[in-house]
Enzyme design. Structure first.
Site, PDB file in Angstrom:
ATOM      1  N   ASN A   1    -108.705  21.792  99.382  1.00 18.52           N
ATOM      2  CA  ASN A   1    -109.349  20.969  97.936  1.00 18.52           C
ATOM      3  C   ASN A   1    -110.708  21.814  98.557  1.00 18.52           C
ATOM      4  O   ASN A   1    -110.804  21.778  99.926  1.00 18.52           O
ATOM      5  CB  ASN A   1    -109.850  19.455  99.058  1.00 18.52           C
ATOM      6  CG  ASN A   1    -107.927  18.098  98.900  1.00 18.52           C
ATOM      7  OD1 ASN A   1    -107.922  18.558  97.697  1.00 18.52           O
ATOM      8  ND2 ASN A   1    -107.989  17.789  99.833  1.00 18.52           N
TER       9      ASN A   1
ATOM     10  N   HIS B   1    -104.348  21.990 104.099  1.00 13.26           N
ATOM     11  CA  HIS B   1    -103.316  21.033 104.552  1.00 13.26           C
ATOM     12  C   HIS B   1    -102.049  21.097 104.669  1.00 13.26           C
ATOM     13  O   HIS B   1    -101.556  22.001 103.123  1.00 13.26           O
ATOM     14  CB  HIS B   1    -103.295  19.776 103.348  1.00 13.26           C
ATOM     15  CG  HIS B   1    -105.019  18.674 104.178  1.00 13.26           C
ATOM     16  ND1 HIS B   1    -104.940  18.030 104.025  1.00 13.26           N
ATOM     17  CD2 HIS B   1    -106.209  19.448 103.161  1.00 13.26           C
ATOM     18  CE1 HIS B   1    -105.779  17.532 103.794  1.00 13.26           C
ATOM     19  NE2 HIS B   1    -106.822  18.265 103.061  1.00 13.26           N
TER      20      HIS B   1
ATOM     21  N   HIS C   1    -109.597  24.284 104.993  1.00 12.99           N
ATOM     22  CA  HIS C   1    -108.619  23.934 105.902  1.00 12.99           C
ATOM     23  C   HIS C   1    -107.832  24.233 105.068  1.00 12.99           C
ATOM     24  O   HIS C   1    -107.874  23.872 104.090  1.00 12.99           O
ATOM     25  CB  HIS C   1    -108.649  22.686 106.640  1.00 12.99           C
ATOM     26  CG  HIS C   1    -109.335  21.805 105.744  1.00 12.99           C
ATOM     27  ND1 HIS C   1    -111.256  21.380 105.851  1.00 12.99           N
ATOM     28  CD2 HIS C   1    -108.878  20.576 105.000  1.00 12.99           C
ATOM     29  CE1 HIS C   1    -111.660  20.428 104.622  1.00 12.99           C
ATOM     30  NE2 HIS C   1    -110.142  20.390 104.690  1.00 12.99           N
TER      31      HIS C   1
ATOM     32  N   GLY D   1    -111.602  16.299  96.362  1.00 11.98           N
ATOM     33  CA  GLY D   1    -111.653  15.928  97.346  1.00 11.98           C
ATOM     34  C   GLY D   1    -112.110  16.229  98.551  1.00 11.98           C
ATOM     35  O   GLY D   1    -111.588  15.638  99.657  1.00 11.98           O
ATOM     36  N   GLN D   2    -113.012  17.261  98.771  1.00 13.28           N
ATOM     37  CA  GLN D   2    -113.620  18.393 100.033  1.00 13.28           C
ATOM     38  C   GLN D   2    -114.386  17.232 100.643  1.00 13.28           C
ATOM     39  O   GLN D   2    -115.161  17.433  99.938  1.00 13.28           O
ATOM     40  CB  GLN D   2    -113.517  19.315  99.973  1.00 13.28           C
ATOM     41  CG  GLN D   2    -113.590  20.148 101.144  1.00 13.28           C
ATOM     42  CD  GLN D   2    -114.261  21.606 100.798  1.00 13.28           C
ATOM     43  OE1 GLN D   2    -114.605  22.394 100.247  1.00 13.28           O
ATOM     44  NE2 GLN D   2    -114.094  22.110 102.579  1.00 13.28           N
TER      45      GLN D   2
ATOM     46  N   ASP E   1    -103.255  15.651 111.641  1.00 12.02           N
ATOM     47  CA  ASP E   1    -104.939  15.009 110.577  1.00 12.02           C
ATOM     48  C   ASP E   1    -104.792  14.062 111.575  1.00 12.02           C
ATOM     49  O   ASP E   1    -103.837  13.265 111.976  1.00 12.02           O
ATOM     50  CB  ASP E   1    -104.985  14.439 109.462  1.00 12.02           C
ATOM     51  CG  ASP E   1    -105.443  14.653 108.819  1.00 12.02           C
ATOM     52  OD1 ASP E   1    -106.508  15.291 107.883  1.00 12.02           O
ATOM     53  OD2 ASP E   1    -106.372  13.523 108.410  1.00 12.02           O
ATOM     54  N   ILE E   2    -105.976  13.456 111.435  1.00 12.14           N
ATOM     55  CA  ILE E   2    -106.232  11.944 112.275  1.00 12.14           C
ATOM     56  C   ILE E   2    -106.470  10.851 110.345  1.00 12.14           C
ATOM     57  O   ILE E   2    -105.433   9.619 112.003  1.00 12.14           O
ATOM     58  CB  ILE E   2    -107.772  11.898 112.552  1.00 12.14           C
ATOM     59  CG1 ILE E   2    -107.777  11.201 114.177  1.00 12.14           C
ATOM     60  CG2 ILE E   2    -108.852  11.667 111.114  1.00 12.14           C
ATOM     61  CD1 ILE E   2    -109.435  10.918 114.487  1.00 12.14           C
TER      62      ILE E   2
HETATM   63  P1  AMP Z   1    -110.501  17.346 103.200  1.00  9.24           P
HETATM   64  O1  AMP Z   1    -110.487  15.743 102.701  1.00  9.24           O
HETATM   65  O2  AMP Z   1    -109.192  18.685 102.231  1.00  9.24           O
HETATM   66  O3  AMP Z   1    -111.651  17.791 103.225  1.00  9.24           O
HETATM   67  O4  AMP Z   1    -109.646  16.794 104.155  1.00  9.24           O
HETATM   68  C1  AMP Z   1    -110.666  16.474 105.221  1.00  9.24           C
HETATM   69  C2  AMP Z   1    -109.299  16.142 106.715  1.00  9.24           C
HETATM   70  O5  AMP Z   1    -109.493  16.096 107.711  1.00  9.24           O
HETATM   71  C3  AMP Z   1    -108.869  14.267 105.912  1.00  9.24           C
HETATM   72  O6  AMP Z   1    -107.130  14.237 105.712  1.00  9.24           O
HETATM   73  C4  AMP Z   1    -109.202  14.058 107.167  1.00  9.24           C
HETATM   74  O7  AMP Z   1    -108.410  12.837 107.181  1.00  9.24           O
HETATM   75  C5  AMP Z   1    -109.326  14.918 108.060  1.00  9.24           C
HETATM   76  N1  AMP Z   1    -109.744  15.225 109.407  1.00  9.24           N
HETATM   77  C6  AMP Z   1    -111.342  14.169 109.407  1.00  9.24           C
HETATM   78  N2  AMP Z   1    -111.910  13.809 110.829  1.00  9.24           N
HETATM   79  C7  AMP Z   1    -110.801  14.957 111.884  1.00  9.24           C
HETATM   80  C8  AMP Z   1    -110.673  14.567 113.462  1.00  9.24           C
HETATM   81  N3  AMP Z   1    -110.867  15.238 113.970  1.00  9.24           N
HETATM   82  N4  AMP Z   1    -109.748  15.208 113.256  1.00  9.24           N
HETATM   83  C9  AMP Z   1    -108.368  15.592 112.781  1.00  9.24           C
HETATM   84  N5  AMP Z   1    -108.475  15.383 111.821  1.00  9.24           N
HETATM   85  C10 AMP Z   1    -109.929  14.849 110.587  1.00  9.24           C
END
Ligand code: AMP
Ligand code: ZN
Length: 116
Positions: free
Chosen positions: A89, A104, A102, A95-96, A32-33
């Site tokens: 999510n 986590h 995906h 919170g998606q 995760d970024i």
């Molecule tokens: P969600 O809030 O459950 O939709 O999670 C989306 C996740 O994607 C968040 O934890 C972000 O930090 C992560 N995210 C967004 N952009 C990227 C990216 N380019 N590379 C890796 N993770 C990312």
């Protein structure tokens, strides 16, 4: 082919860079970024599904693919003894923020409950 406008399809197809930690025929996992724990990984199906709400009918096996990959990777990262959390999510209140399903994987510190 995935959705041209989808961030995680872009990562699956290597159009968008990510630190990939696991790949198999069904699943890609990457860091995760914005990590919320010492280990914070995301497991995504190669197929574009919008979220956990689509894990029904013929897509139900994707849940097994994702959870299998996540638990095996948790073991590989040494988290099976200390424990870890898997989170899916769905939608606004869940919170998606990315519309590609995906899971986590969070670990490496005690995690509070209930979530905010
Ligand atoms: P969600 O809030 O459950 O939709 O999670 C989306 C996740 O994607 C968040 O934890 C972000 O930090 C992560 N995210 C967004 N952009 C990227 C990216 N380019 N590379 C890796 N993770 C990312
Ligand atoms: Zn996608």
């Amino acid at each position: 082919m995935g959705d041209a406008d989808c961030l995680f399809c872009g990562i699956v197809e290597r159009r968008i860079p990510a630190e990939i930690v696991h790949e198999d025929p069904a699943v890609v996992a990457f860091k995760d970024i914005h990590p919320q724990a010492p280990t914070h990984l995301l497991f995504v199906p190669r197929t574009h599904l919008s979220g956990p709400g689509q894990l029904t009918g013929p897509q139900a096996s994707v849940a097994q693919d994702l959870l299998g990959a996540a638990t095996r990777t948790a073991e590989r990262f040494g988290l099976d003894r200390s424990g870890y959390r898997l989170v899916l999510n769905q939608g606004r209140d869940g919170g998606q923020t990315v519309g590609h399903l995906h899971v986590h994987l969070l670990g490496g510190r005690p995690l509070g409950w209930p979530p905010g």
